[in-house]
Design a protein around this motif. Structure first.
Motif, mmCIF file in Angstrom:
data_model
loop_
_atom_site.group_PDB
_atom_site.id
_atom_site.type_symbol
_atom_site.label_atom_id
_atom_site.label_comp_id
_atom_site.label_asym_id
_atom_site.label_seq_id
_atom_site.Cartn_x
_atom_site.Cartn_y
_atom_site.Cartn_z
ATOM 1 N N ARG A 1 0.811 -1.221 0.000
ATOM 2 C CA ARG A 1 0.000 0.000 0.000
ATOM 3 C C ARG A 1 0.845 1.271 0.000
ATOM 4 O O ARG A 1 0.329 2.362 0.213
ATOM 5 N N ALA A 2 2.146 1.116 -0.234
ATOM 6 C CA ALA A 2 3.032 2.283 -0.262
ATOM 7 C C ALA A 2 2.567 3.275 -1.329
ATOM 8 O O ALA A 2 2.083 2.874 -2.388
ATOM 9 N N PRO A 3 2.694 4.597 -1.029
ATOM 10 C CA PRO A 3 3.259 5.176 0.196
ATOM 11 C C PRO A 3 2.293 5.073 1.372
ATOM 12 O O PRO A 3 1.096 5.320 1.219
ATOM 13 N N CYS A 4 2.827 4.691 2.511
ATOM 14 C CA CYS A 4 1.982 4.542 3.679
ATOM 15 C C CYS A 4 2.803 4.714 4.949
ATOM 16 O O CYS A 4 4.038 4.752 4.908
ATOM 17 N N LEU A 5 2.084 4.804 6.067
ATOM 18 C CA LEU A 5 2.689 4.911 7.384
ATOM 19 C C LEU A 5 2.377 3.624 8.132
ATOM 20 O O LEU A 5 1.208 3.275 8.286
ATOM 21 N N LEU A 6 3.406 2.911 8.568
ATOM 22 C CA LEU A 6 3.225 1.690 9.351
ATOM 23 C C LEU A 6 3.457 2.030 10.819
ATOM 24 O O LEU A 6 4.572 2.341 11.225
#
Length: 700
Positions: free
Chosen positions: A359-364
């Motif tokens: 799902r990038a760009p994303c925040l994990l």
């Protein structure tokens, strides 16, 4: 996925072939779908197709609001969408033919777990005559079975006994066996949703008659970055409508930015705390990378937020994702461990990281990341389990750091419990403490929630008195006050809020506040005198106080450790000097002043090689060391000597000490610019002869 354009995509011909195969599988006339009848030379319209065509002729639509006619037969929507994604994944008939050659092995990766079953069904329906061995992890109720990895590995091993071509469907949390490392099979990423896929789906579905201009249709669809976040089920639900206009409205509602950015944003937060400034900088870097103004290697890619419970660490992390306009994936070690034994736990861990990559760009966001533990933990219970968990986690952090687009944010209460390898730069680039909110931050919270209910001058007076409460406690108190107001049928006022915050008159706790202020001011004065780093923040309340100091690098000399012990003992020394008696405020939990000083003194004697026994290293717990009389005596001697030293420094700076304490009682919290004028007056050298100070001077 290729960017959308008004031109027909290069994969559209192959997509027509896939749709035609799917239609034949379900007995649907291919003449209903533009281009599919002539997609393959060997697949000319059958008599059944021609018969259906007589009853269901295609008509070009002229508007988006005409009602569709119900067909006598249909292709399942999820399979149709999946077939289109497969067409983009393979790209052309040539690549499909290569994957069907004798002995070929092809991997389709990044398949969402919940879509594995549909993908497998669609592959079989679209290639009924192929000799593919299709291998996919086993699922149940939309999730992987507990032994999915083991069964997946065995299925791949068994497939190697035959020379038939193999198609492997790989999902989040499932890794390929090491035995395939030497084969380096072609790996195709399962295509995400985009404008072209949805346009092709609409043109091939029950609303096709209402589409007269593909260019207009593409302009009516949301952007690819938003569509990529949707699942197959969500798309089917949105496009299940009697008219094209209604379908597009559903899709716009589903992909409205509000749905993915609900919750906090950094723009809504006021203040200049180090944690907030770090969050803003990382978001700006991420936006610069998205805009192509900075390379991924040029920005910080990980952040650790730590501090006491309720300070809003997870809230701040989510605000970062919303402000950057990227997907946010939240997980924790507790969630991973709830899956079952070690293998299940590692599988869930890998699944979270795989989803983040997909799902990038994303925040994990990894909550309570300190649960990873440390390989240096002296508790030997479950050592092997802990080591495998840590090694697996390190491997995932390293793997994700080599790919672009995933920002990792960890939150925890006890960073000291984490393995040093997790904490190092490259895995956790920035480490920021999130303290309890100061008076300014509390005022901002109160104004945000209560500006329509309570006068601003009352909120300004309340903010200093609420110092010591966490953001979570403030939020709960405000909700409780509103509930009380509703049930009593009265207007919300300051008295109700004071009651739910459990804040009484100041004179009831004036002596407590003065003692706490003297204690924390003692730390600040000694820290300045010994030049141990800048003091960033001091807070006091009726429940205690806290001080934040910017650490300074040192050479590891005995004098350096003794200075740290003196700083830890300074609060207790200040209480004795100004008030005559010391309280238990320096002791208590493992994070207390006495605990830190005691551990440092034990290390000097047992592990640093700087104590009475010289270069000897003794591994044991602190409790075991303190049971040794000789070590206990030397540790106590060091603590008492350091306390005398702190008293000596504070005596030379008593005027500054008491002035700072009075200001602290007035403001309850002080920032660096407010603290600096006081500390600039501190004499850097302690005076007097420490060794001549009588021991009974410190008797309590």
């Amino acid at each position: 996925m290729p960017k959308s354009s008004n031109k027909t995509p290069v994969w559209s011909g192959y997509a027509d072939i896939m749709i035609a195969r799917l239609c034949r599988h379900h007995g649907v006339p291919t003449t209903r779908f533009a281009g599919t009848a002539e997609a393959e030379d060997e697949d000319e319209p059958s008599e059944l197709d021609e018969l259906f065509a007589r009853f269901e002729p295609s008509q070009e639509g002229e508007s988006f609001d005409a009602f569709a006619k119900k067909p006598s037969r249909h292709v399942p929507a999820r399979q149709l969408l999946t077939a289109l994604r497969l067409a983009i994944t393979f790209g052309s008939m040539e690549i499909e033919q290569q994957s069907l050659q004798c002995g070929a092995l092809t991997v389709v990766r990044d398949v969402p777990v919940e879509e594995l079953a549909t993908l497998k069904e669609t592959v079989k329906a679209c290639s009924p005559r192929s000799e593919w061995q299709i291998i996919a992890p086993e699922t149940v109720d939309g999730g992987l079975v507990k032994s999915a990895q083991d069964r997946f590995d065995r299925a791949i091993s068994d497939s190697l006994d035959r020379i038939d071509p193999v198609l492997i469907l790989q999902t989040d949390g499932i890794r390929l066996p090491r035995s395939l490392g030497c084969l380096t099979p072609p790996t195709l990423r399962f295509a995400e949703f985009g404008k072209d896929i949805l346009a092709a789906f609409l043109q091939a579905g029950h609303l096709s008659d209402q589409i007269s201009d593909r260019k207009v249709l593409l302009a009516s669809l949301p952007e690819n970055a938003v569509l990529a976040k949707l699942s197959t089920t969500e798309v089917c639900a949105a496009l299940r409508a009697p008219t094209l206009d209604a379908a597009l409205f559903n899709l716009r509602t589903l992909t409205n930015g509000e749905q993915y950015t609900t919750g906090p944003r950094l723009d809504d937060m006021t203040g200049d705390s180090p944690s907030l400034e770090a969050a803003r900088r990382i978001v700006n870097d991420l936006l610069a990378w998205k805009a192509g103004r900075a390379g991924w290697h040029e920005i910080n890619r990980s952040l650790l937020l730590y501090g006491p419970p309720g300070t809003g660490k997870t809230w701040l992390a989510r605000a970062m994702g919303n402000s950057a306009g990227v997907a946010t994936i939240s997980s924790s070690f507790a969630e991973w461990q709830a899956a079952g034994h070690l293998g299940d736990m590692l599988r869930e861990m890998r699944a979270s990281f795989s989803e983040a990559r997909r799902r990038a760009p994303c925040l994990l966001i990894i909550d309570e990341i300190d649960a990873v533990g440390s390989r240096n933990d002296q508790d030997r219970h479950a050592t092997q389990y802990r080591m495998q968990v840590i090694n697996g986690f390190l491997g995932e952090l390293d793997a994700i750091s080599r790919e672009e687009g995933v920002m990792v944010v960890g939150t925890c209460n006890h960073p000291e419990r984490m393995d040093p390898a997790v904490m190092r730069a490259g895995r956790m680039d920035i480490k920021i403490k999130v303290p309890l909110p100061n008076a300014g931050a509390i005022l901002a919270i109160l104004r945000h929630h209560l500006r329509e209910d309570i006068a601003d001058h009352e909120l300004r007076a309340l903010a200093p008195r609420a110092v010591g409460r966490s953001a979570a406690e403030l939020d709960a108190a405000i909700r409780a006050a509103r509930s009380n107001a509703r049930h009593s049928r009265k207007m919300l006022d300051l008295a109700m809020l004071l009651e739910t915050l459990n804040i009484g008159p100041d004179h009831d706790i004036s002596e407590i506040l003065w003692r706490v202020a003297v204690h924390e001011s003692g730390h600040a004065i000694v820290g300045a005198a010994l030049r141990l780093g800048n003091i960033d923040n001091i807070q006091i309340s009726g429940n205690g106080g806290s001080i934040m100091r910017e650490g300074m690098a040192h050479q590891g000399l005995l004098a350096d450790f003794e200075a740290e012990i003196t700083y830890a003992m300074a609060g207790r020394a200040a209480e004795h000097l100004v008030l005559g008696l010391v309280s238990a405020g320096a002791g208590g939990p493992p994070e207390s002043d006495l605990a830190k000083a005691t551990r440092k003194a034990i290390d000097i004697e047992t592990t640093f090689g700087l104590g009475f026994n010289g270069p000897v290293w003794r591994e044991s717990t602190d409790l075991e060391h303190l049971k040794t009389p000789a070590i206990m005596d030397r540790v106590r001697h060091r603590l008492e000597k350091s306390e005398k030293r702190a008293v000596s420094i504070l005596k030379a700076n008593r005027v500054v000490l008491e002035a700072l304490a009075r200001e602290l009682v007035s403001k309850r919290s002080m920032r660096p610019n407010e603290i600096a004028p006081f500390l600039s007056q501190v004499k850097a050298r302690e005076t007097g002869n420490n060794s001549s100070m009588e021991h009974d001077e410190l008797a309590t």
